[in-house]
Design a protein around this motif. Sequence first.
Motif, mmCIF file in Angstrom:
data_model
loop_
_atom_site.group_PDB
_atom_site.id
_atom_site.type_symbol
_atom_site.label_atom_id
_atom_site.label_comp_id
_atom_site.label_asym_id
_atom_site.label_seq_id
_atom_site.Cartn_x
_atom_site.Cartn_y
_atom_site.Cartn_z
ATOM 1 N N PRO A 135 21.760 -41.247 -43.166
ATOM 2 C CA PRO A 135 20.670 -41.749 -43.097
ATOM 3 C C PRO A 135 19.898 -42.400 -44.416
ATOM 4 O O PRO A 135 19.219 -43.373 -44.339
ATOM 5 C CB PRO A 135 19.655 -40.463 -42.771
ATOM 6 C CG PRO A 135 20.743 -39.474 -42.306
ATOM 7 C CD PRO A 135 21.949 -39.805 -42.686
ATOM 8 N N LEU A 136 20.513 -41.560 -45.417
ATOM 9 C CA LEU A 136 20.008 -41.997 -46.982
ATOM 10 C C LEU A 136 20.427 -43.435 -47.060
ATOM 11 O O LEU A 136 19.829 -44.341 -47.433
ATOM 12 C CB LEU A 136 20.503 -41.201 -47.768
ATOM 13 C CG LEU A 136 19.603 -40.007 -48.275
ATOM 14 C CD1 LEU A 136 20.403 -39.228 -49.466
ATOM 15 C CD2 LEU A 136 18.099 -40.345 -48.343
ATOM 16 N N LEU A 137 21.932 -43.824 -46.861
ATOM 17 C CA LEU A 137 22.502 -44.882 -47.107
ATOM 18 C C LEU A 137 22.134 -46.066 -46.444
ATOM 19 O O LEU A 137 21.965 -47.034 -46.632
ATOM 20 C CB LEU A 137 24.077 -44.778 -46.920
ATOM 21 C CG LEU A 137 24.604 -43.825 -47.910
ATOM 22 C CD1 LEU A 137 25.941 -43.789 -47.776
ATOM 23 C CD2 LEU A 137 24.160 -43.959 -49.299
ATOM 24 N N SER A 138 21.518 -45.804 -45.089
ATOM 25 C CA SER A 138 20.829 -46.547 -44.203
ATOM 26 C C SER A 138 19.550 -47.251 -44.631
ATOM 27 O O SER A 138 19.381 -48.395 -44.698
ATOM 28 C CB SER A 138 20.840 -45.889 -42.571
ATOM 29 O OG SER A 138 22.054 -45.987 -42.090
ATOM 30 N N SER A 139 18.840 -46.310 -44.961
ATOM 31 C CA SER A 139 17.603 -46.748 -45.378
ATOM 32 C C SER A 139 17.938 -47.543 -46.793
ATOM 33 O O SER A 139 17.141 -48.506 -47.207
ATOM 34 C CB SER A 139 16.508 -45.796 -45.593
ATOM 35 O OG SER A 139 17.242 -44.606 -46.396
ATOM 36 N N MET A 140 18.759 -47.225 -47.590
ATOM 37 C CA MET A 140 19.120 -47.815 -48.746
ATOM 38 C C MET A 140 19.645 -49.353 -48.494
ATOM 39 O O MET A 140 19.376 -50.483 -49.093
ATOM 40 C CB MET A 140 20.223 -47.387 -49.581
ATOM 41 C CG MET A 140 19.918 -46.121 -50.523
ATOM 42 S SD MET A 140 21.077 -45.517 -51.417
ATOM 43 C CE MET A 140 20.992 -46.540 -52.768
ATOM 44 N N GLY A 141 20.315 -49.545 -47.173
ATOM 45 C CA GLY A 141 20.910 -50.762 -46.799
ATOM 46 C C GLY A 141 19.786 -51.797 -46.338
ATOM 47 O O GLY A 141 19.840 -52.934 -46.780
ATOM 48 N N ARG A 142 18.698 -50.967 -45.801
ATOM 49 C CA ARG A 142 17.500 -51.839 -45.370
ATOM 50 C C ARG A 142 16.835 -52.383 -46.682
ATOM 51 O O ARG A 142 16.340 -53.519 -46.520
ATOM 52 C CB ARG A 142 16.767 -51.002 -44.519
ATOM 53 C CG ARG A 142 17.469 -50.614 -43.298
ATOM 54 C CD ARG A 142 16.626 -49.575 -42.448
ATOM 55 N NE ARG A 142 15.501 -50.209 -41.805
ATOM 56 C CZ ARG A 142 14.540 -49.692 -40.945
ATOM 57 N NH1 ARG A 142 14.900 -48.287 -40.594
ATOM 58 N NH2 ARG A 142 13.739 -50.331 -40.203
ATOM 59 N N VAL A 143 16.799 -51.454 -47.428
ATOM 60 C CA VAL A 143 15.880 -51.720 -48.928
ATOM 61 C C VAL A 143 16.819 -52.863 -49.475
ATOM 62 O O VAL A 143 16.383 -54.013 -49.861
ATOM 63 C CB VAL A 143 15.774 -50.722 -49.890
ATOM 64 C CG1 VAL A 143 15.390 -50.994 -51.247
ATOM 65 C CG2 VAL A 143 15.150 -49.610 -49.259
ATOM 66 N N LEU A 144 18.266 -52.621 -49.409
ATOM 67 C CA LEU A 144 19.141 -53.900 -49.982
ATOM 68 C C LEU A 144 18.709 -55.376 -49.300
ATOM 69 O O LEU A 144 18.548 -56.142 -50.045
ATOM 70 C CB LEU A 144 20.479 -53.373 -50.025
ATOM 71 C CG LEU A 144 21.716 -54.548 -50.537
ATOM 72 C CD1 LEU A 144 21.195 -54.738 -52.167
ATOM 73 C CD2 LEU A 144 22.912 -53.745 -50.382
ATOM 74 N N ALA A 145 18.755 -55.227 -48.019
ATOM 75 C CA ALA A 145 18.316 -56.383 -47.238
ATOM 76 C C ALA A 145 17.103 -57.009 -47.727
ATOM 77 O O ALA A 145 17.203 -58.279 -48.053
ATOM 78 C CB ALA A 145 18.068 -56.076 -45.720
ATOM 79 N N LYS A 203 20.117 -53.450 -36.978
ATOM 80 C CA LYS A 203 20.126 -51.954 -36.788
ATOM 81 C C LYS A 203 21.772 -51.510 -36.544
ATOM 82 O O LYS A 203 22.142 -50.614 -37.098
ATOM 83 C CB LYS A 203 19.379 -51.471 -35.746
ATOM 84 C CG LYS A 203 19.278 -49.734 -35.750
ATOM 85 C CD LYS A 203 18.315 -49.474 -34.864
ATOM 86 C CE LYS A 203 18.276 -47.789 -35.078
ATOM 87 N NZ LYS A 203 18.173 -47.083 -33.872
ATOM 88 N N ARG A 204 22.462 -52.358 -35.921
ATOM 89 C CA ARG A 204 23.739 -51.945 -35.696
ATOM 90 C C ARG A 204 24.449 -51.812 -36.849
ATOM 91 O O ARG A 204 25.756 -51.374 -36.798
ATOM 92 C CB ARG A 204 24.291 -53.036 -34.440
ATOM 93 C CG ARG A 204 24.513 -52.568 -33.252
ATOM 94 C CD ARG A 204 24.993 -53.698 -32.182
ATOM 95 N NE ARG A 204 26.152 -54.506 -32.728
ATOM 96 C CZ ARG A 204 26.570 -55.318 -32.508
ATOM 97 N NH1 ARG A 204 25.925 -56.400 -31.889
ATOM 98 N NH2 ARG A 204 27.987 -55.960 -32.883
ATOM 99 N N VAL A 205 24.339 -52.798 -37.631
ATOM 100 C CA VAL A 205 24.864 -52.956 -38.945
ATOM 101 C C VAL A 205 24.343 -51.665 -40.035
ATOM 102 O O VAL A 205 25.394 -50.677 -40.235
ATOM 103 C CB VAL A 205 24.804 -54.106 -39.746
ATOM 104 C CG1 VAL A 205 25.526 -54.043 -41.131
ATOM 105 C CG2 VAL A 205 25.340 -55.438 -38.910
ATOM 106 N N TYR A 206 23.259 -51.489 -40.185
ATOM 107 C CA TYR A 206 22.734 -50.513 -41.121
ATOM 108 C C TYR A 206 22.746 -48.922 -40.748
ATOM 109 O O TYR A 206 23.124 -48.140 -41.536
ATOM 110 C CB TYR A 206 21.513 -50.673 -41.743
ATOM 111 C CG TYR A 206 20.264 -50.624 -40.923
ATOM 112 C CD1 TYR A 206 20.137 -49.142 -40.420
ATOM 113 C CD2 TYR A 206 19.594 -51.779 -40.419
ATOM 114 C CE1 TYR A 206 18.457 -49.159 -39.804
ATOM 115 C CE2 TYR A 206 18.427 -51.395 -39.813
ATOM 116 C CZ TYR A 206 18.030 -50.306 -39.330
ATOM 117 O OH TYR A 206 17.037 -50.166 -38.392
#
Lengths: 252, 391
Positions: free
Chosen positions: B237-247, B297-300
């Motif tokens: 969950p943490l890395l996913s939200s980081m992934g979204r911030v990264l986007a 979403k499928r990616v992050y």
Amino acid sequence: MPKAILYDSTMCVGCRLCEKACAEHHTLPYNDDIAKEEKLSAHKLTAITTHGDKFMRRFCMNCVSPTCASVCPVAALKKSALGPVTYDSTRCIGCRYCMLACPYQVPTYQWNNRLPVVKKCDMCADRVAMGLQTACAEACPTGATKFGERDELIAEARQRLAANPGQYYSKIYGLEEVGGTSMLLLSAVPFEELGVKVSLPHEPLPMLTWHALSEIPTIVSVFGVLLGGVWWISHRKEEVAAAEQAEREKKS
Amino acid sequence: MMPNDNRQQLSFWQAIATVVMVAGFYASYVRITQGLGGATNLSDQFPWGLWIGFDILCGVGLAAGGFTLAATVHIFNIERYKAILRPAILTAFLGYLLVVLALMFDLGLPYRIWHPLVMWNPHSVMFEVGWCVTLYTTVLALEFVPVVFERFRWTKALKIMRAFLIPLVILGVILSTLHQSSLGSLYLIVPEKLYPLWYTPLLPLMFFVSALCAGLAMTIFESWQSSKAFGKHLELPLLSSMGRVLAVLLSVYMTLRFVDLWNRGALRLLVARRTETYLFALEIALFVVPMFLLFRKRVYSNPHALYGSAVLVLFGFVANRLNVSVTGIEAASGTYYFPKWTEIAVTLAIVALGFTIFRFACKHLPIFAPLPVVERVPSRVPVPSVPVEAD
């Protein structure tokens, strides 16, 4: 008053006595093979380049606002009041930023030494300080390389252009390039035909990085206050929440 | 993940690392005995190569996860990221130590590395970078040292360090902002040498924003790697939200790049059939593709896709730094440069050394969980997201 060199390509016969005198003064080797190398290197601080029947001289331009001196992290390179840009090898750490930054690709490196230093023409700073002219100017038999006061040499160059407009390409190179240089060049043909870089801006390059560097105090103070403020607010929220929680528990 | 597979895979990588290290040692010998001329393809026309372009510029940028996460956790007080703060600080600290090591190879007179501290030239960007990197490496050491104190249960020292934590973090963020951008400012001085697709007065801003992207991507990368290597639960969950911030950060970065190209009228260069055009396209693709992917979403929410996207961003970042420092300079230098085997060997050895020390530190220090460490944390069992600093 700052000194300068006026190199008049139309008077140069390509005898390379300037190269020889330079090597002797800087205790560098000089022979026929080195004479044939038409480029600057750690053992050749000035070079005559051949362009058909014309010649050009390569040397450190000893800029009025030298880029190399501005980028050197240890102030090994310095501009002296008399004009020469000098190099103190005892300060140098060998980062070679001067070589990257120099718009003329002048500073060279002793690549094959285990403890290398930078080499470049220093406009014979030691001789100039003693009131002598540079070794190359002294050696030049035709007067193509002339040493003197920068102001006077500019006036003389203008005079030569005015007296023989047909003989010269009407430009004194080094008057404005990157804020002006100590080496002034005259030529019969456009300078790019003699391998001289003509695309350079007229503003001194050190201003480019200085603009960025002068923002540092702003960044430090703004970021300091901003981050401190964010920290205070984000933790204050927590404190308030905890206090409210305690209040509620007290009531119930 | 079967423990057996894990061991086999590790020994494969260990074998590679050993080979790389041996080659690196030999290359170091060549560097010491034959000087820069024997060990590199650098020349008077091309004085900065792979060691500056990759080891220094990329090394510092990839370590940007440290200050980003420290600010997130300690300044913005977003506590849940604490679980991945320590690995990020360790990565940053190691990163900077390795940058200094690489600098020892690249400097002509490495034993004078301390000169900028006493021989000042405030007009030099390099001088500022030198100071910032020195200070920030110290800050990182201080941010990391509580982990060591914890390991040896030096409670008093821990308490003292905690009192200084917030000022240290703030100082770290300021120093990082300064020198991440200053690495870009280094190239402000070569307007007529750096190809216009990369040269812009905004280089410092570009370097800063892209370093933030690289820092986040590196944190995702290193969390994924450690979860594999140590059978540790992935903080998805943490890395996913980081992934979204990264986007979001990537889209900010790409917007900046293209608006700047537009403003400088450099977009027309994109039709030129030149090596620079293709390398620019490659670099931009490596940023834009993961940017679009990470918005989905499928990616992050898929660990493999997230990891893949982060790796793409890392490659894009490396491509950018090498384009600025090597390929973008090549045409104007009037010469051709490709690194010598020794340059590549030293670079790879430094990377391998980084991985090795990271692994060693994770094994022997409480990087992923505060002490007491349970021996052999079984995989798939989530590590409780407890505060990382034990009292």
